[in-house]
Scaffold this motif. Structure first.
Motif, PDB file in Angstrom:
ATOM      1  N   LEU A 127       4.729  10.939   5.870  1.00 24.22           N
ATOM      2  CA  LEU A 127       4.689   9.514   6.215  1.00 24.22           C
ATOM      3  C   LEU A 127       3.507   9.213   7.130  1.00 24.22           C
ATOM      4  O   LEU A 127       2.757   8.253   6.915  1.00 24.22           O
ATOM      5  N   ILE A 128       3.351  10.041   8.153  1.00 29.00           N
ATOM      6  CA  ILE A 128       2.312   9.771   9.147  1.00 29.00           C
ATOM      7  C   ILE A 128       0.920   9.873   8.505  1.00 29.00           C
ATOM      8  O   ILE A 128       0.055   9.016   8.729  1.00 29.00           O
ATOM      9  N   ASP A 129       0.727  10.892   7.667  1.00 26.24           N
ATOM     10  CA  ASP A 129      -0.571  11.038   6.983  1.00 26.24           C
ATOM     11  C   ASP A 129      -0.869   9.796   6.142  1.00 26.24           C
ATOM     12  O   ASP A 129      -1.968   9.240   6.185  1.00 26.24           O
ATOM     13  N   LYS A 130       0.120   9.360   5.374  1.00 25.59           N
ATOM     14  CA  LYS A 130      -0.109   8.231   4.463  1.00 25.59           C
ATOM     15  C   LYS A 130      -0.258   6.911   5.224  1.00 25.59           C
ATOM     16  O   LYS A 130      -1.109   6.088   4.888  1.00 25.59           O
ATOM     17  N   LEU A 131       0.572   6.745   6.272  1.00 26.57           N
ATOM     18  CA  LEU A 131       0.470   5.504   7.076  1.00 26.57           C
ATOM     19  C   LEU A 131      -0.882   5.409   7.754  1.00 26.57           C
ATOM     20  O   LEU A 131      -1.485   4.330   7.839  1.00 26.57           O
ATOM     21  N   THR A 132      -1.343   6.557   8.249  1.00 29.41           N
ATOM     22  CA  THR A 132      -2.643   6.579   8.924  1.00 29.41           C
ATOM     23  C   THR A 132      -3.732   6.115   7.955  1.00 29.41           C
ATOM     24  O   THR A 132      -4.566   5.264   8.286  1.00 29.41           O
ATOM     25  N   LEU A 133      -3.678   6.654   6.747  1.00 31.13           N
ATOM     26  CA  LEU A 133      -4.649   6.247   5.713  1.00 31.13           C
ATOM     27  C   LEU A 133      -4.558   4.749   5.428  1.00 31.13           C
ATOM     28  O   LEU A 133      -5.570   4.048   5.331  1.00 31.13           O
ATOM     29  N   ILE A 134      -3.324   4.274   5.294  1.00 23.79           N
ATOM     30  CA  ILE A 134      -3.113   2.853   4.959  1.00 23.79           C
ATOM     31  C   ILE A 134      -3.673   1.973   6.082  1.00 23.79           C
ATOM     32  O   ILE A 134      -4.362   0.982   5.834  1.00 23.79           O
ATOM     33  N   LEU A 135      -3.401   2.353   7.329  1.00 22.76           N
ATOM     34  CA  LEU A 135      -3.871   1.538   8.462  1.00 22.76           C
ATOM     35  C   LEU A 135      -5.392   1.588   8.577  1.00 22.76           C
ATOM     36  O   LEU A 135      -6.026   0.582   8.907  1.00 22.76           O
ATOM     37  N   GLU A 136      -5.965   2.747   8.274  1.00 23.11           N
ATOM     38  CA  GLU A 136      -7.433   2.825   8.272  1.00 23.11           C
ATOM     39  C   GLU A 136      -8.010   1.931   7.187  1.00 23.11           C
ATOM     40  O   GLU A 136      -9.059   1.316   7.362  1.00 23.11           O
ATOM     41  N   GLY A 137      -7.288   1.846   6.072  1.00 19.88           N
ATOM     42  CA  GLY A 137      -7.732   1.015   4.947  1.00 19.88           C
ATOM     43  C   GLY A 137      -7.832  -0.440   5.308  1.00 19.88           C
ATOM     44  O   GLY A 137      -8.662  -1.183   4.764  1.00 19.88           O
ATOM     45  N   ILE A 138      -6.992  -0.904   6.255  1.00 18.90           N
ATOM     46  CA  ILE A 138      -7.038  -2.321   6.654  1.00 18.90           C
ATOM     47  C   ILE A 138      -8.426  -2.647   7.220  1.00 18.90           C
ATOM     48  O   ILE A 138      -9.043  -3.642   6.874  1.00 18.90           O
ATOM     49  N   ASP A 139      -8.922  -1.747   8.081  1.00 17.29           N
ATOM     50  CA  ASP A 139     -10.212  -2.002   8.726  1.00 17.29           C
ATOM     51  C   ASP A 139     -11.379  -1.878   7.748  1.00 17.29           C
ATOM     52  O   ASP A 139     -12.382  -2.535   7.874  1.00 17.29           O
ATOM     53  N   ALA A 186       0.843  -1.205   0.000  1.00 13.16           N
ATOM     54  CA  ALA A 186       0.000   0.000   0.000  1.00 13.16           C
ATOM     55  C   ALA A 186       0.878   1.256   0.000  1.00 13.16           C
ATOM     56  O   ALA A 186       0.521   2.286  -0.586  1.00 13.16           O
ATOM     57  N   GLY A 187       2.042   1.161   0.646  1.00 11.36           N
ATOM     58  CA  GLY A 187       3.002   2.275   0.642  1.00 11.36           C
ATOM     59  C   GLY A 187       3.432   2.626  -0.774  1.00 11.36           C
ATOM     60  O   GLY A 187       3.494   3.804  -1.138  1.00 11.36           O
ATOM     61  N   TYR A 188       3.720   1.606  -1.568  1.00  9.91           N
ATOM     62  CA  TYR A 188       4.124   1.878  -2.960  1.00  9.91           C
ATOM     63  C   TYR A 188       3.037   2.677  -3.661  1.00  9.91           C
ATOM     64  O   TYR A 188       3.316   3.631  -4.380  1.00  9.91           O
ATOM     65  N   GLU A 189       1.798   2.259  -3.461  1.00  8.22           N
ATOM     66  CA  GLU A 189       0.699   2.952  -4.132  1.00  8.22           C
ATOM     67  C   GLU A 189       0.622   4.417  -3.688  1.00  8.22           C
ATOM     68  O   GLU A 189       0.293   5.303  -4.463  1.00  8.22           O
ATOM     69  N   GLN A 190       0.974   4.650  -2.408  1.00  5.04           N
ATOM     70  CA  GLN A 190       0.918   6.016  -1.851  1.00  5.04           C
ATOM     71  C   GLN A 190       2.189   6.818  -2.112  1.00  5.04           C
ATOM     72  O   GLN A 190       2.324   7.954  -1.627  1.00  5.04           O
ATOM     73  N   GLY A 191       3.174   6.218  -2.787  1.00  5.76           N
ATOM     74  CA  GLY A 191       4.433   6.928  -3.026  1.00  5.76           C
ATOM     75  C   GLY A 191       5.369   6.915  -1.835  1.00  5.76           C
ATOM     76  O   GLY A 191       6.024   7.910  -1.526  1.00  5.76           O
ATOM     77  N   LEU A 192       5.437   5.771  -1.152  1.00  4.62           N
ATOM     78  CA  LEU A 192       6.371   5.590  -0.036  1.00  4.62           C
ATOM     79  C   LEU A 192       7.156   4.304  -0.253  1.00  4.62           C
ATOM     80  O   LEU A 192       6.561   3.277  -0.617  1.00  4.62           O
ATOM     81  N   LEU A 193       8.464   4.332  -0.007  1.00  3.67           N
ATOM     82  CA  LEU A 193       9.207   3.067   0.076  1.00  3.67           C
ATOM     83  C   LEU A 193       9.289   2.696   1.549  1.00  3.67           C
ATOM     84  O   LEU A 193       9.800   3.463   2.369  1.00  3.67           O
ATOM     85  N   LEU A 194       8.759   1.524   1.881  1.00  7.14           N
ATOM     86  CA  LEU A 194       8.786   1.001   3.247  1.00  7.14           C
ATOM     87  C   LEU A 194       9.402  -0.389   3.210  1.00  7.14           C
ATOM     88  O   LEU A 194       9.391  -1.045   2.164  1.00  7.14           O
TER      89      LEU A 194
END
Ligand SMILES: Cc1ncc(COP(=O)(O)O)c(C=O)c1O
Length: 400
Positions: free
Chosen positions: A385-397, A353-361
């Motif tokens: 990072l925090i904005d995108k991670l928050t979105l990604i983690l919300e996406g899990i639920d 999901a990071g790749y999709e958001q433009g993050l290398l993790l």
């Protein structure tokens, strides 16, 4: 066919399949950002696995490499003197506990050499029973046969058994366990002051101090593997400094030469004195181009304000990670710009999901996302990072 499709097809056809790579192709980098062949930008929280400390396209590194290249001496081998090698050795000794340095080409090679140095010291001291090499649970010291033997993970070891004999495992951060495994037959004890691959596990000062004491008591060589956590990443020059003890050997690699392959074994006169010409070596050891790049990296890390910046942004990273309100984060840990979040879900989906958001993790251990960015990263990158991670983690639920 697009460049991306062509590269991926050729990779599948011609590369030994030891890496699962994502479906984009990196084409260039600048600062803390890399761009793929379609010019999509990714903010890089991986830095080539804790390597690119000065980020991408550092002018001074490129100039130093170019200048040495232009002398024509890209390679001469360790048979001959070069100014670049001795100057880097002097610099590293000046800023550490070490009296002597040996250069090699990777982290695993540095740890292999460190084990050999320890065995040679026992040999010259006529201690033939001193062969036990102690490492700790969740450690990672490399994938060559000696380094693999002291990397106690079934996934890495099982297909390649039998391991080099003599490896013994204690529990990380458990002083009682260390007392049980370190004895008169121990030749070396190796530990990462912060375990990187194992899940960002920070050694306590008491644990490192106890290892120093046990090694002194049993005349074993204490090796700090600072390949991932050293050279400024924690906001201090060395990751072990906070514990107030020094090792007999410290191994370095990853960030040391600005992305060029390097390893280094820093050690004392006592250990180095056991080594004689012909005992160890490597064709590419101490190559002048690599040494010149490393001199730039080390001097930059030492430059005024650099470590304070790492500490400041690192503290901010840990603070902002701790603020993320997600039931999936079980722990936040680290020091400076080596940090991790422990999750209750597999990290692979988050990395994707990071790749999709433009993050290398990148993950670490079994359930940790690790953050080891270029040390020049800014607080604005942390916010992104925090904005995108928050979105990604919300996406899990949300079942995304
Ligand atoms: C702590 C530590 N030691 C050793 C190594 C091995 O280094 P290399 O991959 O350069 O052989 C690594 C690599 O991740 C590492 O993190």
């Amino acid at each position: 066919m697009s460049i991306t499709a062509e590269v991926i097809k050729k990779d599948q056809q011609y590369s030994v399949p030891v890496a699962g790579r994502p479906d984009f192709v990196l084409a260039r980098g600048e600062g803390v950002t890399v761009y793929d062949a379609d010019d999509k930008a990714y903010t890089d929280w991986v830095a080539g696995i804790a390597v690119n400390a000065l980020g991408y396209g550092d002018k001074e590194v490129m100039e130093a490499v170019g200048k040495q290249m232009n002398t024509g001496l890209i390679h001469v081998s360790g048979l001959y003197h070069t100014q670049a090698m001795v100057e880097l050795a002097e610099l590293l000794c000046t800023i550490s506990f070490a009296d002597k340095v040996y250069f090699c080409n990777s982290g695993a090679e540095a740890n292999e050499g460190a084990l050999k140095f320890a065995r040679k010291l026992a040999y010259v001291n006529e201690k033939p029973n001193k062969t036990k090499m102690v490492s700790f649970t969740e450690a990672f010291h490399g994938r060559t046969m000696g380094a693999l033997a002291i990397t106690p993970k079934d996934k890495y070891q099982t297909p390649f058994k039998p391991m080099v004999p003599g490896a013994v495992v204690g529990e990380f951060n458990n002083i009682e366990s260390a007392k049980q495994v370190i004895d008169a037959d121990t030749v070396a004890v190796i530990v990462e002051p912060i375990q990187g691959e194992g899940g960002i596990n920070v050694a306590t000062a008491e644990f490192l101090q106890a290892l120093r004491q046990l090694c002194d008591e049993h005349e074993a060589v204490l090796i700090f593997d600072e390949i991932q956590c050293g050279l400024g990443r924690t906001g201090e020059l060395w990751a072990h400094s906070f514990a107030g003890v020094s090792p007999d050997i410290m191994t370095l690699a990853k960030p040391l030469a600005g992305g060029l392959p390097i390893g280094a074994i820093l050690t004392t006169d006592e250990v180095a004195g056991a080594m004689s010409p012909g005992d160890h070596g490597s064709t590419f050891s101490g190559g002048a181009v690599v040494m010149c790049a490393a001199e730039v990296v080390v001097k930059r890390v030492l430059s005024p304000g650099f470590l304070a910046h790492v500490k400041d942004v690192g503290d901010y990273l840990l603070e902002r990670l701790s603020e993320i309100n997600s039931p999936h984060i079980k722990d936040v840990r680290g020091r400076g710009l080596i940090a991790g979040i422990e999750l209750d879900v597999a990290p692979a989906g988050i990395v994707q999901a990071g790749y999709e958001q433009g993050l290398l993790l990148v993950s670490s251990g079994t359930n940790v996302i690790r953050f080891v960015p270029p040390l020049i990263v800014e607080k604005s990158h942390v916010d992104e990072l925090i904005d995108k991670l928050t979105l990604i983690l919300e996406g899990i639920d949300a079942g995304d």
